[in-house]
Design an enzyme around this catalytic site. Structure first.
Site, PDB file in Angstrom:
ATOM      1  CG  HIS A   2      -0.448   0.290   2.512  1.00 30.77           C
ATOM      2  ND1 HIS A   2      -0.186  -0.678   3.458  1.00 30.77           N
ATOM      3  CD2 HIS A   2      -0.110   1.465   3.103  1.00 30.77           C
ATOM      4  CE1 HIS A   2       0.261  -0.119   4.568  1.00 30.77           C
ATOM      5  NE2 HIS A   2       0.328   1.185   4.380  1.00 30.77           N
TER       6      HIS A   2
ATOM      7  CG  ASP B 143      -5.200 -10.773  -1.709  1.00 31.12           C
ATOM      8  OD1 ASP B 143      -5.944  -9.776  -1.767  1.00 31.12           O
ATOM      9  OD2 ASP B 143      -5.314 -11.760  -2.458  1.00 31.12           O
TER      10      ASP B 143
ATOM     11  CB  SER C 282       3.118   1.747   6.025  1.00 32.94           C
ATOM     12  OG  SER C 282       1.945   2.052   6.717  1.00 32.94           O
TER      13      SER C 282
END
Length: 250
Positions: A110, A142, A209
């Site tokens: 992401h 996923d 992240s």
């Protein structure tokens, strides 16, 4: 009639929930006014990048001694880097880290999703040069990871753990939350919520992240990915196990 809820359904629901409360799309930290003024550069002096992850030597020689947090940061802090991406209108910031020589690296999917290919910039610790991504080896939305190569040789990297950490084991996170480069935090594995998804108490935030989650032996065990954004003070964070990239390294 109400549908019976099984443990399998709970695991699926948990995965769906974290998709909505993760560290936000791309990286979780907009950098509209903080975009670095550096340009894309190549640190390999014209050398071509390797074509597959298999050509990087992933060596894990576990020490019998556990390391202190300060030792882990001193040893592997420079293996974690900042990632800057853009969708053409807005700029975003995330984290990533090297898992092999020759620039082999990993981050969250992401962090890169929806951004311009070739516009990514990698900022190494202590460097004002922005390196470029030369190859995307594989990626998974996923399981929220991307395996890629940075055009930089002789990089420091974190060895990959051969075993998953157990609940209660100490872990350390290195990333750049809110753009604060190479922030170090510690915690424990709170629970495994799926085969490759762990809940952790190590502090992370937007911009973390794609950062590294490291065990007490100095081995990377996970990719920090997000936290629950419900205003809770319970410090509920999660990371994907590093096992998700292992099939692509053999």
């Amino acid at each position: 009639m109400q549908k019976r809820i099984t443990s399998k359904h709970v695991a699926i629901l948990f995965c769906l929930v974290i998709c909505f409360v993760s560290c936000a799309h791309k990286s979780g930290h907009r950098r509209d006014r903080e975009r670095p003024g550096t340009t894309m550069a190549d640190c390999s002096n014209g050398k071509s990048s390797r074509s597959t992850a298999r050509k990087s030597k992933i060596v894990n020689k576990r020490s019998s001694d556990k390391l202190e947090g300060s030792q882990i940061f001193d040893r592997y802090g420079s293996a974690v880097f900042m990632v800057f991406t853009t969708d053409g209108s807005n700029a975003y910031q995330g984290s990533g880290f090297f898992i092999g020589n020759g620039g082999l690296a990993v981050s969250n999917y992401h962090v890169f999703k929806g951004t311009g290919i070739g516009l990514e910039q990698i900022k190494l610790v202590g460097s004002d040069v922005a390196y470029k991504v030369t190859e995307i080896i594989t990626r998974s939305e996923d399981e929220d990871f991307i395996l890629f190569r940075v055009d930089c040789d002789n990089n420091n990297y974190i060895p990959i753990a051969t075993e998953k950490p157990k609940i209660g084991e100490k872990v350390y996170a290195i990333g750049s939350p809110r753009g604060l480069e190479n922030t170090f935090s510690s915690g424990e594995v709170s629970q495994w919520r799926a085969d490759n998804l762990m809940q952790i108490s190590a502090l992370i935030d937007h911009g973390s992240s794609g950062g590294a989650l490291i065990n007490e032996y100095g081995e990377v065990v996970g990719i920090t990915s997000g936290s629950f954004a419900d205003g809770s003070q319970a410090n509920l964070n999660y990371a994907w196990s590093i096992d998700i990239v292992k099939p692509y390294l053999r």
